[in-house]
Design a protein around this motif. Structure first.
Motif, PDB file in Angstrom:
ATOM      1  N   TYR A  70      32.924  63.801  53.919  1.00  0.00           N
ATOM      2  CA  TYR A  70      32.508  63.268  55.224  1.00  0.00           C
ATOM      3  C   TYR A  70      32.471  61.745  55.148  1.00  0.00           C
ATOM      4  O   TYR A  70      31.764  61.167  54.323  1.00  0.00           O
ATOM      5  N   LEU A  71      33.233  61.080  56.038  1.00  0.00           N
ATOM      6  CA  LEU A  71      33.450  59.636  55.962  1.00  0.00           C
ATOM      7  C   LEU A  71      32.765  58.901  57.106  1.00  0.00           C
ATOM      8  O   LEU A  71      32.878  59.300  58.269  1.00  0.00           O
ATOM      9  N   HIS A  72      32.090  57.797  56.761  1.00  0.00           N
ATOM     10  CA  HIS A  72      31.468  56.980  57.803  1.00  0.00           C
ATOM     11  C   HIS A  72      32.511  56.110  58.488  1.00  0.00           C
ATOM     12  O   HIS A  72      33.638  55.935  58.010  1.00  0.00           O
ATOM     13  N   ILE A 146      39.268  71.759  49.800  1.00  0.00           N
ATOM     14  CA  ILE A 146      38.649  70.456  50.034  1.00  0.00           C
ATOM     15  C   ILE A 146      39.148  69.946  51.382  1.00  0.00           C
ATOM     16  O   ILE A 146      40.344  69.736  51.579  1.00  0.00           O
ATOM     17  N   ALA A 147      38.222  69.781  52.314  1.00  0.00           N
ATOM     18  CA  ALA A 147      38.555  69.295  53.657  1.00  0.00           C
ATOM     19  C   ALA A 147      37.983  67.901  53.845  1.00  0.00           C
ATOM     20  O   ALA A 147      37.116  67.456  53.086  1.00  0.00           O
ATOM     21  N   ILE A 148      38.466  67.197  54.873  1.00  0.00           N
ATOM     22  CA  ILE A 148      38.060  65.809  55.086  1.00  0.00           C
ATOM     23  C   ILE A 148      37.756  65.597  56.568  1.00  0.00           C
ATOM     24  O   ILE A 148      38.515  66.039  57.438  1.00  0.00           O
ATOM     25  N   VAL A 149      36.627  64.924  56.831  1.00  0.00           N
ATOM     26  CA  VAL A 149      36.133  64.726  58.196  1.00  0.00           C
ATOM     27  C   VAL A 149      35.673  63.284  58.348  1.00  0.00           C
ATOM     28  O   VAL A 149      35.032  62.734  57.438  1.00  0.00           O
ATOM     29  N   GLY A 154      36.427  56.106  60.085  1.00  0.00           N
ATOM     30  CA  GLY A 154      36.506  57.289  59.230  1.00  0.00           C
ATOM     31  C   GLY A 154      37.612  58.225  59.677  1.00  0.00           C
ATOM     32  O   GLY A 154      38.228  58.917  58.858  1.00  0.00           O
ATOM     33  N   GLY A 155      37.883  58.255  60.978  1.00  0.00           N
ATOM     34  CA  GLY A 155      38.995  59.045  61.492  1.00  0.00           C
ATOM     35  C   GLY A 155      40.332  58.495  61.034  1.00  0.00           C
ATOM     36  O   GLY A 155      41.261  59.256  60.726  1.00  0.00           O
ATOM     37  N   PHE A 156      40.449  57.159  60.983  1.00  0.00           N
ATOM     38  CA  PHE A 156      41.663  56.561  60.422  1.00  0.00           C
ATOM     39  C   PHE A 156      41.848  56.987  58.977  1.00  0.00           C
ATOM     40  O   PHE A 156      42.959  57.340  58.550  1.00  0.00           O
ATOM     41  N   PRO A 225      46.043  72.035  58.498  1.00  0.00           N
ATOM     42  CA  PRO A 225      45.599  72.132  59.894  1.00  0.00           C
ATOM     43  C   PRO A 225      44.702  70.942  60.239  1.00  0.00           C
ATOM     44  O   PRO A 225      43.937  70.462  59.392  1.00  0.00           O
ATOM     45  N   LEU A 226      44.801  70.480  61.478  1.00  0.00           N
ATOM     46  CA  LEU A 226      44.056  69.295  61.888  1.00  0.00           C
ATOM     47  C   LEU A 226      43.342  69.554  63.217  1.00  0.00           C
ATOM     48  O   LEU A 226      43.895  70.191  64.120  1.00  0.00           O
ATOM     49  N   MET A 227      42.093  69.077  63.308  1.00  0.00           N
ATOM     50  CA  MET A 227      41.384  69.027  64.580  1.00  0.00           C
ATOM     51  C   MET A 227      41.221  67.564  64.966  1.00  0.00           C
ATOM     52  O   MET A 227      40.870  66.726  64.127  1.00  0.00           O
ATOM     53  N   VAL A 228      41.486  67.246  66.222  1.00  0.00           N
ATOM     54  CA  VAL A 228      41.349  65.891  66.737  1.00  0.00           C
ATOM     55  C   VAL A 228      40.422  65.944  67.948  1.00  0.00           C
ATOM     56  O   VAL A 228      40.602  66.768  68.850  1.00  0.00           O
ATOM     57  N   VAL A 229      39.408  65.057  67.947  1.00  0.00           N
ATOM     58  CA  VAL A 229      38.397  65.056  69.011  1.00  0.00           C
ATOM     59  C   VAL A 229      38.264  63.639  69.551  1.00  0.00           C
ATOM     60  O   VAL A 229      38.168  62.680  68.774  1.00  0.00           O
TER      61      VAL A 229
END
Length: 281
Positions: A70-72, A146-149, A154-156, A225-229
């Motif tokens: 989880y990235l700030h 391992i997933a990344i959020v 942080g989205g970049f 797979p990717l989720m974009v919000v």
């Protein structure tokens, strides 16, 4: 270390320096006892730089663990060991969580904060590559889970990680993130552009470098797979930053879930929208 509990109102007696809690966010001891505090850790990055992080393990964890990185945002911000309902929800579902403060984060001195400036941008992404190695060797992570959020900057980082190092990630969630620094600087508000150029560089001087790193230019490499919000009223990161990369992925039939909220901005304040994100997650 700060306690990983919800914020409450406390009263401090200045003579005795004793604190008394005046409100109880959680009145149920069963709920409060389920909250998990992290362990501070340090890991070595590609250039032997020590990177600080907080590592949370779910209760009664055993075997190889699925892990959420989880990235700030910021980039000049900092993950801290404070209560975060999203992270506590993930932990309750059996995921371990790691919140790194990659180079460029604040709180570790000015030199550390400037280690990702302009042409050093991808060094912070390499910090995430090294983190996956630490998670597998020291954190008990399942290499295939391992997933990344991350949100905003942080989205970049999420998009840069899954496009430049695609084999490492089982899934990604990009929240109001930048998919192209070039396009972002061209379309964000003038006041915002001036502020961000000190961190990212300018199109005139650094445009060729942007083209070499922008995730939008490497969308075909993404395999997870990717989720974009994104909120349609975002005044900081224009929603086109999300819509461009979503279109690239959909054009090649890549699995992508896109949540566009017409009544939100750079953060999500409305309860129904937050519940909507959780339903998809």
């Amino acid at each position: 270390m700060e306690r990983a509990y919800p914020s409450d109102i406390w009263e401090v007696d200045l003579r005795s320096i004793q604190a008394q809690r005046l409100t109880q966010h959680f009145r149920s001891p069963v709920v409060e006892s389920g909250l998990i505090e992290p362990v501070p850790v340090m890991y070595k990055s590609f250039d032997n730089l020590s990177i600080p992080a907080f590592f949370y393990k779910p209760k009664n964890a055993s075997g190889k663990l699925p892990v959420i990185v989880y990235l700030h945002g910021g980039p000049e911000s900092q993950s801290r060991a404070v209560y975060n309902p999203f992270l506590q929800y993930l932990l309750s579902r059996g995921y371990a969580v790691c919140t790194p403060n990659v180079r460029g984060s604040t709180g570790y001195g000015k030199s550390f904060t400037h280690l990702d400036d302009v042409r050093k941008r991808m060094d912070s992404v390499k910090d995430l590559v090294s983190l996956t190695e630490w998670l597998k060797s020291e954190g008990g992570a399942d290499p295939g889970k391992i997933a990344i959020v991350g949100g905003s900057y942080g989205g970049f980082l999420v998009l840069a990680a899954v496009s430049h190092y695609p084999d490492l990630w089982a899934a990604g969630i990009d929240i109001v993130g930048i998919s192209s620094i070039r396009n972002y600087l061209e379309s964000t508000a003038p006041w915002r552009r001036k502020l961000r150029e000190a961190e990212y560089g300018t199109i005139e001087k650094d445009g060729v470098f942007f083209d070499k790193i922008d995730p939008l230019n490497f969308a075909e490499r993404i395999i997870c797979p990717l989720m974009v919000v994104h909120g349609a009223n975002d005044p900081r990161v224009p929603i086109e930053e999300s819509e461009r990369i979503v279109k690239r992925l959909k054009d090649r039939n890549h699995p992508v879930t896109y949540l566009r909220f017409e009544d939100e901005g750079h953060t999500f304040a409305k309860r129904e929208n937050k519940k909507g994100v959780r339903r998809y997650g």
